[in-house]
Design a protein around this motif. Structure first.
Motif, PDB file in Angstrom:
ATOM      1  N   HIS B  85       0.836  -1.201   0.000  1.00  0.00           N
ATOM      2  CA  HIS B  85       0.000   0.000   0.000  1.00  0.00           C
ATOM      3  C   HIS B  85       0.866   1.244   0.000  1.00  0.00           C
ATOM      4  O   HIS B  85       2.029   1.213   0.372  1.00  0.00           O
ATOM      5  CB  HIS B  85      -0.911   0.002   1.226  1.00  0.00           C
ATOM      6  CG  HIS B  85      -1.847  -1.164   1.260  1.00  0.00           C
ATOM      7  ND1 HIS B  85      -3.077  -1.133   0.691  1.00  0.00           N
ATOM      8  CD2 HIS B  85      -1.690  -2.407   1.767  1.00  0.00           C
ATOM      9  CE1 HIS B  85      -3.664  -2.304   0.868  1.00  0.00           C
ATOM     10  NE2 HIS B  85      -2.844  -3.100   1.510  1.00  0.00           N
ATOM     11  N   PHE B  88       2.584   2.586   4.273  1.00  0.00           N
ATOM     12  CA  PHE B  88       3.047   1.270   4.683  1.00  0.00           C
ATOM     13  C   PHE B  88       2.156   0.710   5.777  1.00  0.00           C
ATOM     14  O   PHE B  88       1.728   1.423   6.674  1.00  0.00           O
ATOM     15  CB  PHE B  88       4.483   1.346   5.188  1.00  0.00           C
ATOM     16  CG  PHE B  88       5.441   1.742   4.117  1.00  0.00           C
ATOM     17  CD1 PHE B  88       5.290   1.267   2.830  1.00  0.00           C
ATOM     18  CD2 PHE B  88       6.480   2.603   4.394  1.00  0.00           C
ATOM     19  CE1 PHE B  88       6.179   1.635   1.833  1.00  0.00           C
ATOM     20  CE2 PHE B  88       7.361   2.975   3.405  1.00  0.00           C
ATOM     21  CZ  PHE B  88       7.212   2.496   2.127  1.00  0.00           C
ATOM     22  N   ARG B  89       1.906  -0.582   5.708  1.00  0.00           N
ATOM     23  CA  ARG B  89       1.153  -1.245   6.772  1.00  0.00           C
ATOM     24  C   ARG B  89       2.129  -2.081   7.570  1.00  0.00           C
ATOM     25  O   ARG B  89       2.183  -3.288   7.412  1.00  0.00           O
ATOM     26  CB  ARG B  89       0.063  -2.118   6.183  1.00  0.00           C
ATOM     27  CG  ARG B  89      -0.783  -1.389   5.176  1.00  0.00           C
ATOM     28  CD  ARG B  89      -2.207  -1.310   5.630  1.00  0.00           C
ATOM     29  NE  ARG B  89      -2.904  -0.271   4.901  1.00  0.00           N
ATOM     30  CZ  ARG B  89      -4.096  -0.440   4.340  1.00  0.00           C
ATOM     31  NH1 ARG B  89      -4.697  -1.593   4.429  1.00  0.00           N
ATOM     32  NH2 ARG B  89      -4.689   0.553   3.729  1.00  0.00           N
ATOM     33  N   LEU B  90       2.915  -1.387   8.371  1.00  0.00           N
ATOM     34  CA  LEU B  90       3.913  -2.084   9.179  1.00  0.00           C
ATOM     35  C   LEU B  90       3.717  -1.711  10.638  1.00  0.00           C
ATOM     36  O   LEU B  90       3.278  -0.607  10.945  1.00  0.00           O
ATOM     37  CB  LEU B  90       5.321  -1.669   8.751  1.00  0.00           C
ATOM     38  CG  LEU B  90       5.741  -2.078   7.332  1.00  0.00           C
ATOM     39  CD1 LEU B  90       7.042  -1.400   6.947  1.00  0.00           C
ATOM     40  CD2 LEU B  90       5.884  -3.581   7.247  1.00  0.00           C
ATOM     41  N   VAL B  91       4.039  -2.652  11.512  1.00  0.00           N
ATOM     42  CA  VAL B  91       3.976  -2.357  12.940  1.00  0.00           C
ATOM     43  C   VAL B  91       5.316  -1.750  13.327  1.00  0.00           C
ATOM     44  O   VAL B  91       6.326  -2.444  13.402  1.00  0.00           O
ATOM     45  CB  VAL B  91       3.691  -3.631  13.749  1.00  0.00           C
ATOM     46  CG1 VAL B  91       3.582  -3.301  15.221  1.00  0.00           C
ATOM     47  CG2 VAL B  91       2.414  -4.293  13.252  1.00  0.00           C
TER      48      VAL B  91
END
Lengths: 368, 508, 324
Positions: B85, B88-91
């Motif tokens: 995406h 960013f879809r990061l933890v």
């Protein structure tokens, strides 16, 4: 919103409702109330208690003039604390500490009475105004502690406000068991009874009327503050987004300090109304959780000051009914507290139903 | 060649708009397929459908020739589809490894950290990346975060890769490295969908290109059979004029002087590390650079939202270092924040409240204590007219406005001079990001008008074209420093790119 | 001297276990992004029900009922806060009020009598009106309980041993296993977890129910294991102190052990000081100590977190929805 649950029967989908009218909103609130009483009825019935009779007692409170007056009297501290909470909640300041602030207000007003009675300070006519001032200041100061912790150190206010409730209650315990105990009170943990000129009824005779007057004045003040003053505007911006407030050049810290002080101050005056309007002296446990009830009231009234006055009277009635239930049906007083909590939960669920609607789609039908 | 994906007649409607209107699209094995279009053309919606995030209202999806129904990303993942995406879809607080194996259903309950560590290193080396699996995400650069996103997908053996505007956060060098990796993945037989609105990148990396406009596919073509100009034509529906908006540059006195400024970022490290610059009356100073290199922190320091660590800020010769936002507003600084819909307005407030978010506290809109709603409403109606804000009334909620209208509202508040005359200094951070062409032109024209009226302007943007169009001078920023300042006459994309990449080498 | 240390330490463990059990579950809820402010209410319900059910059926059933009730109550919170996305603070508070009201109602002499007779008609009349229940027996671990000082860790009731096992086990699950990783990710960045196919709603719901189960257990322990004498609202804010403890422990089950015993210690000191005549001043002032220490701890953590970036779960208190 895209909560979707797939079931065998189709897809259950929850959608955000696009705008709704005031009438719809009010009717949903009434529906939630009805639902709450249904739940209460179920609980009572399952324990072999007659819910119809219980409800007759509860709603009878609003029919009988003497009990209605009692309800109004009970509503005063709730209303003033809830008005203070409206300010705090608009600021997104989760003050759960109205109870403690009420206790501090009681301490302050009792303190003034004792200064006068023991040491002869002040003229008689000065005592009442000073009680107002002192309870406002001390209640405000008590709320200023978590306010300052949040503004200065970024400590979330929820737990500190809660903790300070217990501390305030213990201070009252300490005072009435110790230095403030009535020497002629046979050792009971009570302060001396307040003289007549320090009681709420000096204004309009009946404490309920005087209190109602103060509730309405308080509502007017809070309404005016939030809608027509710079501070009110700032409080609302800070509540919506501290980042945007900072961007707009609003002093977020001072706004939090001022807002929390005002919120606590109003609860403090609520404390005054208990010792000088309801009980007439200070004793342990003088507030049966008015400060917590105020949270429910503020939520149910949607933080609207005028609605707060009316809702407070309803809850004052519930507390009065608690006593009546015990006398007539042997239902313990805690029932009133339980009913309040069930109403609270149902009102919250009602908020959800107001904002969303549930759509059930049969399999095969395409998404709209 | 085998078709990995085929979308047929996809229709997706949102309240009030048709985001995808009978869209056909196909992806072949071993190709990089660019999906080109303006913001709001429906590219991301289409890809979210392929990734199972949205369900199409009509149309069919075929993966490797088989018709499929995608109910959630989980379905897509199991079919070998992966998506990176734009955000960013990061933890952030977790390690690279934890992010990569998140949601993976492999071995038992207990995580075999050592096995995964080895496999991740192996995989990343294949594409020439050096990533420490035990590093925490927040310690990584934007380019490395993107590599983690790709690793997440590759680790699950995905063959169909969707990248949404992957270069918007990358430096020139990082972009080059990404393209190399993508080519390599294509050679391995994967299919890559590359969403973008940048023509250069389409020409550089893709095999085929599909152009979308207003929810529809305009054309699909082999990249080598087309040109930039032709694609631009398809994309916008009319030829773009690559001209310069010449505005008379009569420079006046120095409005803003910043000397050796150092500012802390949110992470606690200096995000601005010794910046000096100067803006004159009637001048637009462009600030170029990949976002996240200290531009916003610099803007916020000038707007009084961040206390400088060191250095000085002079406004019209007055030392304004360390003054708060309120003071800066009074000194005539207007600030158009990035992501205006989040930081620039209160969505739950009415339009009039938002217009007077700053001016409410000054006369004639209030006295010492009280607000004058009559005056504010009157002026708000004027401003709505003047700035062309499309809203039912001044009392409507700002949340009901479109992105372009929210930006107009912010511009009206900042520039209209309701707080004591036209602003002396305008700091505009990414003011056109996410806007359509019409709204973008409105912003450009407005900035030029204020330039002519004598405001000094700092114009932060990632878009070189736009910078070259408006700026009198362009400062290139990276790693919290100004790497060089170019006059408009001498500036071009290559020189700016060079300054940006040199800085990266210096920074290590 | 050793005896004195042993008695203080033993008591510290006994008090601390209340906090430990409650905070262990709450760590899971908060790590998943849900603040369970209903802890206090669930604990007091646990205490009330363990009182009633111990009289009717004995300890085991009582403990089970408390845990199940805790899970069900937190299910209310989960549905309202996770699925309906209502404000967690307000919802949790409502739950606490419900717990306080309902427990006071059910355990009041009038209603309790009705309940007890319905549960177990054979109950002797004498048990219907008493305000206390038998305490959980202490279990002495052979050999270990004989060691000086350390031995007092092994002369405790069964629920204390449960807490010894639960704390490291829950640490392990949280940091070393897949479900733990999913749970932590959901609390930090639900969108990221969702994108990787994790059901954010379900994970949060389960984590909230875990917190409810432990809170029910903590309530049962508080009554049966520590002060088996019923009075209304006997938790007296212990649930809220446990919530501060969760923050103090930086959402780590192992550190929660230390924090719990710290708060246990503070309370024991308060009892001791009262014995030492300082109480003559007033027991009420000393009773404030735990609440003040809790505030101090919150302040300390807050200052610390600015300095060291101690991780509050980034999405704590924020309802999740896929934006469309």
């Amino acid at each position: 919103m895209s909560l979707k649950i797939e079931t065998r029967f189709g897809r259950i989908r929850v959608e955000r409702r696009v705008g709704y009218g005031r009438l719809y909103s009010i009717s949903m609130t009434l529906l939630s109330l009805a639902l709450a009483f249904l739940v209460v009825a179920l609980i009572l019935a399952s324990l072999g208690l007659d819910p119809v009779k219980a409800f007759q007692v509860i709603f009878g409170v609003f029919m009988k003039p003497s009990l209605l007056l009692e309800s109004i009297k009970q509503s005063i501290p709730i209303c003033l604390a809830a008005l203070g909470l409206s300010i705090a909640f608009k600021m997104n300041f989760w003050n759960i500490g109205a109870e403690g602030q009420i206790y501090m207000g009681m301490i302050a007003s009792t303190g003034i009475v004792l200064l006068h009675a023991y040491y002869g300070f002040f003229h008689e006519w000065m005592v009442m105004p000073l009680m107002f001032l002192a309870s406002f200041l001390l209640g405000g100061a008590w709320c200023l502690i978590p306010g300052a912790l949040k503004a200065r150190l970024g400590v979330n206010e929820i737990l500190p406000t809660l903790m300070l409730n217990y501390v305030a209650i213990l201070i009252v315990d300490f005072l009435v068991h110790g230095p403030w105990r009535d020497p002629k009170g046979y050792g009971f943990p009570l302060s001396i009874p307040f003289p007549e000129y320090t009681k709420l009824n000096i204004v309009l005779g009946e404490p309920a009327y005087t209190g109602l007057l103060f509730s309405i004045l308080g509502a007017a003040a809070v309404f005016f503050l939030l809608e027509y003053t710079k501070l009110g505007f700032e409080i609302k911006v800070v509540g919506q987004s501290p980042a945007v407030a900072r961007y707009a050049g609003i002093r977020v810290r001072s706004t939090i300090l001022l807002g929390s002080f005002l919120a606590g101050g109003l609860a403090g005056i609520g404390g005054l109304s208990i010792v000088s309007g309801i009980i007439g002296r200070l004793r342990p446990g003088a507030s049966p959780g008015y400060g917590y009830t105020a949270i429910i009231v503020a939520a149910l009234a949607g933080l609207n000051p005028w609605v707060t006055v009316a809702v407070s009277i309803f809850f004052g009635g519930l507390i009065t009914a608690g006593g009546a239930l015990q006398m007539s049906m042997g239902i313990p007083k805690a029932a009133a507290q339980m009913i309040q909590a069930v109403i609270f939960l149902m009102i919250l669920v009602g908020e959800f139903i107001k904002r969303y609607r549930i759509v059930i789609e049969r399999p095969g039908a395409s998404e709209r | 060649m085998e078709k990995l994906v085929e979308l047929r007649g996809i229709v997706k409607r949102f309240p009030g708009v048709v985001a995808n209107d009978r869209v056909d699209f196909e992806l072949r094995r071993g190709e990089v397929h660019a999906l080109l279009g303006e913001n709001g053309a429906g590219k991301t919606t289409l890809m979210n459908i392929l990734y199972g995030l949205y369900k199409p209202d009509e149309g069919e999806i075929y993966v490797r020739g088989k018709r499929v129904e995608l109910r959630s990303p989980r379905d897509a993942i199991s079919l070998g589809i992966g998506m990176v995406h734009q955000n960013f879809r990061l933890v952030e607080s977790h390690t690279v490894l934890e992010n990569i194996i998140l949601g993976l259903r492999e071995d038992g309950l207990r995580i075999d950290f050592e096995k995964h560590r080895r496999r991740i290193i192996e995989l990343s080396e294949r594409y020439g990346w050096k990533i420490d699996p035990m590093a925490r995400i927040w310690q990584l650069s934007a380019g490395e975060k993107q590599q983690v996103e790709l690793l997440k997908i590759l680790y699950r053996g995905a063959e169909i890769l969707i990248l949404d505007e992957p270069t918007s956060v990358l430096t020139v060098q990082e972009t080059r490295r990404l393209f190399e990796a993508l080519r390599r993945m294509a050679r391995e037989g994967k299919g890559i969908i590359f969403i973008t609105h940048k023509l250069n990148e389409v020409m550089e990396v893709s095999d085929r290109v599909t152009v979308m406009r207003r929810g529809r596919v305009v054309i699909t073509k082999e990249t080598r059979e087309t040109t930039k100009a032709e694609l631009a034509n398809y994309m916008i529906g009319r030829p773009i004029v690559f001209g310069q908006k010449k505005a008379s540059a009569q420079l006046g006195a120095v409005v803003l002087k910043v000397i050796d400024l150092k500012v802390l970022g949110d992470r606690g490290y200096p995000a601005v590390n010794g910046v000096s610059l100067e803006v004159r009356r009637g001048e637009i100073l462009g600030i170029a650079g990949v976002s996240g290199n200290g531009q916003v922190e610099l803007a916020e320091a000038i707007a009084g939202l961040r206390k400088p660590l060191a250095g000085r800020i002079l406004l019209n010769g007055v030392d304004a270092t360390g003054m708060d936002a309120g003071k800066m507003i009074e000194l005539g600084v207007a600030y158009i924040p990035p992501e205006g819909n989040k930081l620039g307005i209160v969505p739950g407030f009415r339009v009039v409240d938002n217009l007077f978010l700053k001016a409410y506290r000054y006369p004639p809109y209030s006295n010492k204590l009280l607000l004058n709603w009559g005056k504010m409403l009157e002026k708000a109606r004027e401003l709505i007219e003047e700035f062309g804000i499309v809203t039912p009334s001044a009392l409507s909620r700002a949340s009901s406005l479109s992105g372009g209208n929210i930006q107009r509202l912010i511009l009206a508040r900042e520039l209209s001079g309701i707080i004591g005359g036209i602003p002396r200094l305008i700091v505009a951070a990414y003011p056109t990001k996410g806007l359509d062409i019409g709204a973008t032109e409105f912003v450009h024209d407005l900035l030029l008008r204020y330039k002519e009226m004598g405001s000094g302007i700092i114009f932060i943007s990632e878009d070189l074209e736009e910078l070259l169009l408006l700026s009198d001078r362009i400062a290139v920023m990276s790693g919290g420093r100004i790497r060089g300042v170019l006059a408009r006459e001498e500036a071009d994309a290559e020189k700016i790119g060079l300054l940006m990449s040199e800085a990266v080498v210096q920074a290590g | 001297m050793i005896e004195w240390i042993e008695s203080v330490l033993g008591l510290t463990i006994q008090v601390g276990t209340v906090y430990l059990l409650a905070s262990l579950g709450e760590i899971y809820a908060e790590r998943s992004g849900v603040l369970n402010l209903g802890l206090e209410g669930i604990m007091v319900m646990g205490a009330a029900l363990s009182f009633i059910f111990t009289l009717a059926y004995g300890h085991l059933v009582a403990i089970l009922v408390s845990v199940v009730t805790g899970i069900l109550m937190s299910l209310i919170l989960a549905v309202m806060a996770v699925y309906m996305r209502l404000n967690q603070t307000v919802t949790g508070l409502a739950l606490t009020m419900l717990g306080l009201g309902l427990s006071g109602f059910l355990a009041s002499p009038e209603v309790r009598k009705v309940m007890l007779l319905a549960l177990n008609p054979l109950l002797p009349e004498s048990l219907l009106a008493i305000q206390e229940a038998p305490k959980l027996p202490e279990i002495h671990v052979p050999l270990l309980s004989g060691i000086p000082i350390i031995g007092c860790f092994f002369r405790q009731n069964v629920l204390v041993y449960v807490s010894y096992i639960a704390a490291p086990l829950m640490w392990f699950i949280l940091f070393k296993t897949r479900p733990g990783l999913s749970l932590r990710s959901v609390g930090e960045n639900p969108a990221a977890a969702d994108a990787m196919g994790i059901n954010v709603f379900r994970v949060r719901c389960v984590a909230t129910m875990i917190s409810g189960g432990f809170a029910g257990l903590a309530g049962a322990y508080l009554f049966l294991g520590f002060q088996p004498f019923w009075r209304e609202g006997l938790t007296a804010g212990k649930g809220f102190i446990a919530l501060s403890l969760v923050i103090l422990s930086t959402w780590n089950p192992l550190r929660a052990i230390l924090g719990a015993y710290l708060f246990g210690g503070v309370e024991v000191i308060q009892y001791r000081l009262q014995l030492f005549g300082l109480g003559a001043l007033s027991p009420y002032l000393l009773t404030m100590l735990p609440y003040l220490v809790a505030i101090a701890a919150l302040v300390a953590v807050s200052i610390e977190s600015v300095r060291k970036r101690i991780g509050v779960p980034a999405s704590l208190g924020i309802p999740y929805s896929r934006e469309e």
